[in-house]
Write a protein that holds these residues in place. Structure first.
Motif, short mmCIF file in Angstrom:
data_model
loop_
_atom_site.label_atom_id
_atom_site.label_comp_id
_atom_site.label_asym_id
_atom_site.label_seq_id
_atom_site.Cartn_x
_atom_site.Cartn_y
_atom_site.Cartn_z
N PRO A 121 3.14 29.49 -4.83
CA PRO A 121 4.33 29.79 -3.48
C PRO A 121 4.69 28.57 -2.91
O PRO A 121 5.74 27.72 -2.90
CB PRO A 121 3.88 30.51 -3.45
N ALA A 122 3.81 28.07 -2.16
CA ALA A 122 3.41 26.39 -1.33
C ALA A 122 4.41 25.78 -2.59
O ALA A 122 5.16 25.24 -1.55
CB ALA A 122 2.47 26.74 -0.80
N PHE A 123 3.89 25.32 -3.01
CA PHE A 123 4.50 24.62 -4.22
C PHE A 123 5.81 24.71 -4.27
O PHE A 123 6.30 24.06 -3.97
CB PHE A 123 3.61 24.72 -5.61
N ALA A 124 6.11 26.12 -4.91
CA ALA A 124 7.47 26.25 -5.34
C ALA A 124 8.72 26.04 -3.95
O ALA A 124 9.57 25.64 -3.66
CB ALA A 124 7.75 27.59 -5.84
N ILE A 125 7.89 26.82 -2.59
CA ILE A 125 8.71 26.52 -1.58
C ILE A 125 8.84 24.87 -0.98
O ILE A 125 9.97 24.62 -0.33
CB ILE A 125 7.99 27.13 -0.36
N GLY A 126 7.48 24.79 -1.32
CA GLY A 126 7.25 22.83 -0.89
C GLY A 126 7.84 21.84 -1.27
O GLY A 126 8.87 20.59 -0.96
N ILE A 127 8.29 21.99 -2.55
CA ILE A 127 9.43 21.23 -3.88
C ILE A 127 10.57 21.62 -2.89
O ILE A 127 11.32 20.11 -2.78
CB ILE A 127 8.87 21.66 -5.10
N GLN A 128 11.17 22.80 -2.96
CA GLN A 128 12.30 23.41 -2.26
C GLN A 128 12.31 22.27 -1.11
O GLN A 128 13.81 21.94 -1.18
CB GLN A 128 12.33 24.27 -2.55
N SER A 129 12.16 22.53 -0.40
CA SER A 129 12.13 22.29 1.25
C SER A 129 11.66 21.23 1.28
O SER A 129 12.45 20.14 2.37
CB SER A 129 11.16 23.16 2.45
N VAL B 87 -0.78 36.33 5.92
CA VAL B 87 -0.14 35.68 4.77
C VAL B 87 1.56 34.92 4.93
O VAL B 87 0.89 33.54 3.90
CB VAL B 87 0.48 37.30 3.46
N SER B 88 2.13 35.60 5.22
CA SER B 88 3.44 34.36 6.33
C SER B 88 2.93 32.99 6.64
O SER B 88 3.80 32.03 6.13
CB SER B 88 4.24 35.26 6.38
N ALA B 89 2.99 33.19 7.53
CA ALA B 89 1.89 31.99 8.08
C ALA B 89 1.42 31.13 7.13
O ALA B 89 1.58 29.65 7.54
CB ALA B 89 0.85 32.33 9.29
N GLU B 90 0.43 31.70 6.86
CA GLU B 90 -0.07 30.48 5.29
C GLU B 90 0.55 29.72 4.74
O GLU B 90 0.73 29.06 4.54
CB GLU B 90 -1.63 31.24 4.75
N LEU B 91 1.19 30.62 4.36
CA LEU B 91 1.96 30.44 3.07
C LEU B 91 3.11 29.04 3.99
O LEU B 91 3.13 28.44 2.94
CB LEU B 91 2.65 31.77 2.18
N ALA B 92 3.73 29.07 4.63
CA ALA B 92 4.66 28.57 5.77
C ALA B 92 3.92 27.53 6.00
O ALA B 92 3.88 26.77 5.52
CB ALA B 92 5.07 29.37 6.75
N LEU B 93 2.42 27.49 6.07
CA LEU B 93 2.10 26.40 6.67
C LEU B 93 1.92 25.70 5.55
O LEU B 93 1.63 24.65 5.51
CB LEU B 93 0.79 26.65 7.23
N LEU B 94 1.66 26.04 4.40
CA LEU B 94 0.82 25.30 3.33
C LEU B 94 2.03 24.39 2.45
O LEU B 94 1.62 23.67 1.94
CB LEU B 94 -0.21 26.05 1.87
N ALA B 95 3.28 25.20 2.59
CA ALA B 95 4.38 24.68 2.16
C ALA B 95 5.02 23.85 2.80
O ALA B 95 5.33 22.93 1.87
CB ALA B 95 5.95 26.07 1.58
N LEU B 96 4.33 23.97 3.95
CA LEU B 96 5.20 22.41 4.94
C LEU B 96 3.97 21.32 5.04
O LEU B 96 4.63 20.21 4.60
CB LEU B 96 5.02 23.34 6.70
N ILE B 97 2.52 21.58 4.35
CA ILE B 97 1.78 20.73 4.10
C ILE B 97 2.35 19.64 2.80
O ILE B 97 2.47 19.13 3.22
CB ILE B 97 0.63 20.63 4.22
N ILE B 98 2.69 20.63 1.97
CA ILE B 98 3.11 20.21 0.22
C ILE B 98 4.07 19.46 0.48
O ILE B 98 4.84 18.47 0.28
CB ILE B 98 2.73 21.11 -0.82
N SER B 99 5.58 20.19 1.63
CA SER B 99 6.77 19.59 1.39
C SER B 99 6.93 18.34 1.90
O SER B 99 7.16 17.12 2.07
CB SER B 99 7.60 20.52 2.37
N LEU B 100 6.19 18.45 3.76
CA LEU B 100 6.13 16.46 3.88
C LEU B 100 5.17 15.59 3.12
O LEU B 100 5.62 14.25 3.40
CB LEU B 100 5.08 17.26 5.57
N SER B 101 4.05 16.00 2.38
CA SER B 101 3.07 14.92 2.06
C SER B 101 4.30 14.68 0.63
O SER B 101 4.19 13.14 0.22
CB SER B 101 2.23 15.93 1.08
#
Lengths: 563, 316
Positions: B186-194, B99-113
């Protein structure tokens, strides 16, 4: 044994509460921002149930499910060992008790009226020491190994009672400690003899913390901690940690007129903003707004939402170390009581949506000291001049400094309260140093009563005042309640225990409260109001001061949905 | 290079040993132990019973012996058993990790994209209104608390669209669509922030690189803008960016506690938080050691990636 305001809601609340404060701000801001543009906005929606309970629905529909929020994950599932609402919230549907409560539009939210559950009838001896329970025949355990649908008998009740008496496995032992003998003359009769009269004993038998359990399950390793097998209207289906608890209809339940739903799911949702969002989007069917502002958010957004405000069974108090100076001085205790402007306190901290707290909270209905009398009591009047005078008479003309322990686990409310009181007492010369004590240490204070001076804290919610009084002597070490500390209080408590006539017993319970207030054993501040909101398709739901969200089979077992 | 990697891998052990010892000590410095919490839950454990429980849980053993037994267990692959759930620590951790790994991965993808293209555009269009907008947005992203953003997101969708992510977590293999719905917000929220810090770093370093002589030479050779920016500029600007991203991976894996709370995701962060509240020493120690291992491993990978990004860098 459950909290409404709730210290027992657990350490896990620290972050959640901290976040919910911010969440509430966020909610308000967001709602204001969106008020004009939201497509479904409706103005001035009146809560349908706001003025009282809706009339009872006559034609229950069978089927469907109910989705409910659970604020925290259960630590384990054994109701005898856990005081947690996270278990009690649903366990009452899975396990039956000897007695239940009447539910319906005619029962006031503050009243508990006993009715039979596993016991069809019960008799009390004239000296209130012998209780005979006549069990219902043909009640079956859920069709799950190792009980596999066998019939419940008196031996099960006896086993449960013996287990409950054992303090090694049951915190409820303090409440059944008076039991001296349990007899089962036949498979359907249980006779309980007490060492001394305890007229509230039948109420104890209806407590959500006294579920009847099966020996075969309990004696498996971690049996009751991992699984719940009972005789209730719903059977335990699954508990997925940090996700959900699911119960399904028990097709073999003895009462075919209840358990209308196929299943009920409790989603574990620690964050209040998430619960609000899920309720607004109808993913959950019930929501407990934290305050009137959040309630307004709900009623503004959902035009046909049902709401009900219910008085709590938990007063928020400040507990003194009455066994040591300066708190062993009555004048000091009275002085700090008089230094508190309770009317302003209610307005400032609760927007007047709460009541002044009585020693037996208002949620106990007739057992609580009448509110008029309470509010007119001299100890509840704000009188800083007299407070100073009393402090001088007590030998503290220049006041003194004390420490006050609260815990972040009780959230922003506890901190606000401490800060308010700090300011109020400063005016009469009592300097207060406020400690936000770590929850585990705070729990120790509860258990030992060994805090420095004062600690804040709510009470646990019970079926009968007797349970509360026992709790104050047992689990929670309120020094003033220690047997032997105050002979008059001991005498009154003992007297009410043996008074079978309810009207007489109520008088004694009121007298106990007057005595506690006169002696100013603690500063009673408020009894909170619990806000309840549910969607209109949820039928036959009646929130209660003890069992807000249906703790116990009687309350949720009769609910049905009409979507 | 191989020697360097081997040396770095060997250095992980003393680091992890230090982490494990620090965690072990800090947990025991917290006021109240697991038995205190259990007393709170069960209500009426006597002092004798509490002591017996401490003995049963090994809490009365000398501190160093407790630590030694735990480390020895880890080395043998035995991470211990949760004090509360009585389940093996490793099982519980591995159950929550996806769960955490998927969240981290998606957040990272959004963040970098979001961060890299916008950072590049801001650098290339320096001091234009677009650049100012990007800077303002990135400062907002850095300043706004994650839980606020998440709360706004969940309330916004609930009020505007009567939609919130599914309350029950569904694994990707069971239902990819439901699974992605759970992670979307959640991935967007983290992704945008990071993305804010990555965006700023990309912009700043790219601006620096674009002023280098070799970039001027690239322009002089008549290369296209795309070739100059992407091939010569961006790749060389990536070293600080990769460092930041590497750090974020560690934080995302163990630090998305609040997001997991708000979006009811049964991940590792939530398990860690629960373990802190319950003083579940074995579970908490295991979680933190695991997160620390991931953290230092990712950092190692980041260090190694420097050589690929900039061939001038050679490890010794």
């Amino acid at each position: 044994m459950l909290t409404n305001i709730g210290w027992r809601q657990g350490a896990g609340q620290t972050l959640r509460r901290a976040m919910s404060g911010a969440s509430l701000l966020a909610v308000s801001a967001l709602v204001l921002a969106m008020a004009a543009c939201a497509p479904s906005a409706q103005q001035g929606g009146q809560p349908a149930g706001g003025a009282g309970q809706p009339a009872a629905e006559a034609q229950p529909k069978r089927g469907g499910g109910l989705n409910l929020p659970l604020n925290a994950d259960p630590i384990h599932l054994d109701s005898h060992q856990a005081q947690s609402f996270a278990v009690a919230a649903w366990d009452g549907l899975v396990h039956s008790r000897l007695l239940g409560w009447k539910v319906g539009p005619d029962v006031a939210p503050e009243d508990i009226i006993l009715e039979g559950d596993l016991a069809e009838k019960w008799e009390i001896s004239s000296d209130a020491t012998t209780y005979t329970f006549r069990l219902r025949k043909g009640v079956k355990w859920h069709n799950i190994a190792p009980v596999s649908g066998r019939e419940l008998t008196a031996a099960d009740v006896k086993y449960t009672m013996e287990r409950s008496k054992d303090c090694k496995v049951s915190f409820y032992c303090q409440f059944v400690g008076a039991v001296s003998k349990i007899e089962t003359p036949d498979n359907y009769t249980v006779t309980v003899t007490l060492k001394e009269p305890v007229v509230a004993f039948p109420y104890f038998m209806s407590s959500v913390n006294f579920p009847i359990v099966a020996k075969e399950v309990a004696e498996q390793e971690d049996g009751l901690k991992r699984r719940a097998v009972g005789t209730g209207p719903y059977s335990f289906d699954k508990w997925e940690r940090a996700s959900q608890v699911v119960v399904k209809r028990n097709p073999d339940y003895y009462d075919k007129g209840v358990a209308h739903l196929d299943e009920i799911t409790w989603f574990i949702m620690p964050d209040i903003a998430t619960r609000l969002a899920a309720f607004l989007s109808k993913q959950i069917d019930y929501f407990a707004p934290a305050d009137d502002k959040e309630l307004a958010t709900v009623t503004d957004r959902i035009k046909d939402v049902q709401v009900k405000e219910v008085l709590g069974r938990s007063s928020s108090h400040l507990y003194f170390r009455v066994d040591k100076a300066p708190w062993n001085n009555l004048k000091v205790r009275q002085a700090v009581n008089l230094a508190l402007d309770r009317k302003d306190y209610l307005k400032t901290l609760h927007n007047d949506k709460a009541r002044m707290g009585a020693p037996i909270p208002a949620g106990y209905g007739r057992w609580s000291l009448p509110y008029d009398e309470l509010t007119k009591h001299p100890m509840y009047q704000y009188d800083p001049v007299k407070a100073k005078q009393l402090l001088t008479e007590a030998g503290y003309p220049n006041g003194f400094n004390i420490t006050m322990d609260t815990t972040p686990a009780h959230g922003q409310g506890a901190r606000d309260k401490a800060e308010y009181i700090e300011q109020a007492w400063k005016k009469v010369g009592v300097g207060t140093k406020h400690y936000a004590t770590e929850y585990a240490k705070f729990l120790l204070y509860y258990q030992t009563g060994d805090m420095e001076d004062i600690m804040t804290g709510g009470q646990v919610s019970f079926t009968d005042p007797e349970e509360l009084l026992l709790w104050l002597q047992g689990s929670f070490k309120a020094a003033a309640h220690d047997p032997g500390f105050d002979p008059k209080l001991d005498e009154l408590i003992k007297k009410q225990r043996s008074t079978i006539n309810e009207a007489e017993r109520i008088k004694i319970i009121h007298e106990i409260q007057r005595h506690i207030i006169d002696q100013a054993y603690y500063v009673t501040t408020v009894t909170g109001v619990a806000f309840n909101a549910w969607h209109s398709y949820v039928k036959n739901f009646y929130p209660h001061s003890y069992a807000i969200l249906g703790w116990g089979s009687a309350r949720l077992a009769k609910v049905w949905v009409d979507k | 290079m191989q020697q360097y990697i081997l040396r770095r891998v060997l250095m992980l052990f003393p680091v992890l040993l230090g982490v494990s010892f620090t965690v072990f000590v800090l947990l025991r410095l917290l006021p109240g132990d697991v038995v205190t919490i259990m007393r709170g839950e069960t209500g009426n454990l006597t002092d004798e019973q509490a002591e017996a429980l401490r003995t049963e849980l090994g809490l009365n053993k000398p501190f160093i012996l407790q630590y030694g037994e735990w480390v020895w267990g880890i080395l043998r692959g035995d991470w211990g058993v949760s004090v509360w759930s009585r389940r093996p620590v490793l099982d519980e951790m591995l159950r929550r990790l996806p769960v955490s790994a998927e969240l981290a991965l998606l957040a990272l993808i959004i963040s970098l994209s979001l961060a890299i293209p916008i950072g590049v555009i801001a650098a290339v269009r320096q001091d234009t209104p677009l650049d100012y907008l990007v800077r303002v947005v990135s400062v907002f992203g850095l300043s706004v608390p994650g839980f606020w953003l998440a709360t706004m997101a969940i309330l916004f969708t609930a009020i505007q669209f009567q939609w919130v992510p599914p309350l029950k977590y569904t694994a990707f293999v069971d239902n990819p669509w439901l699974n992605l719905q759970s992670f979307l917000l959640p991935a967007f929220a983290i992704g945008i922030q990071s993305s804010a810090s990555v965006m700023r770093m990309t912009r700043t370093t790219l601006l620096e690189v674009l002023r280098q002589d070799y970039v001027r030479t690239a322009w002089a050779k008549g290369l296209t803008e795309r070739a100059v920016i992407v091939r010569h500029g961006l790749k060389n600007a990536m070293i600080p960016v990769v460092t930041i991203v590497g750090n974020q991976v560690g934080f995302l894996l163990g630090g998305s506690v609040i997001m997991e709370q708000i979006f009811t995701l049964p991940g590792l962060g939530r398990l860690t938080l629960e373990s802190i509240y319950q003083r579940d020493y074995p579970q908490l120690q295991g979680n933190i050691l695991f997160i620390a291992t991931v953290f230092v491993t990712v950092n190692l990978i980041v260090d190694i990636s420097y050589a690929w990004l900039d061939p001038r860098i050679r490890f010794r």
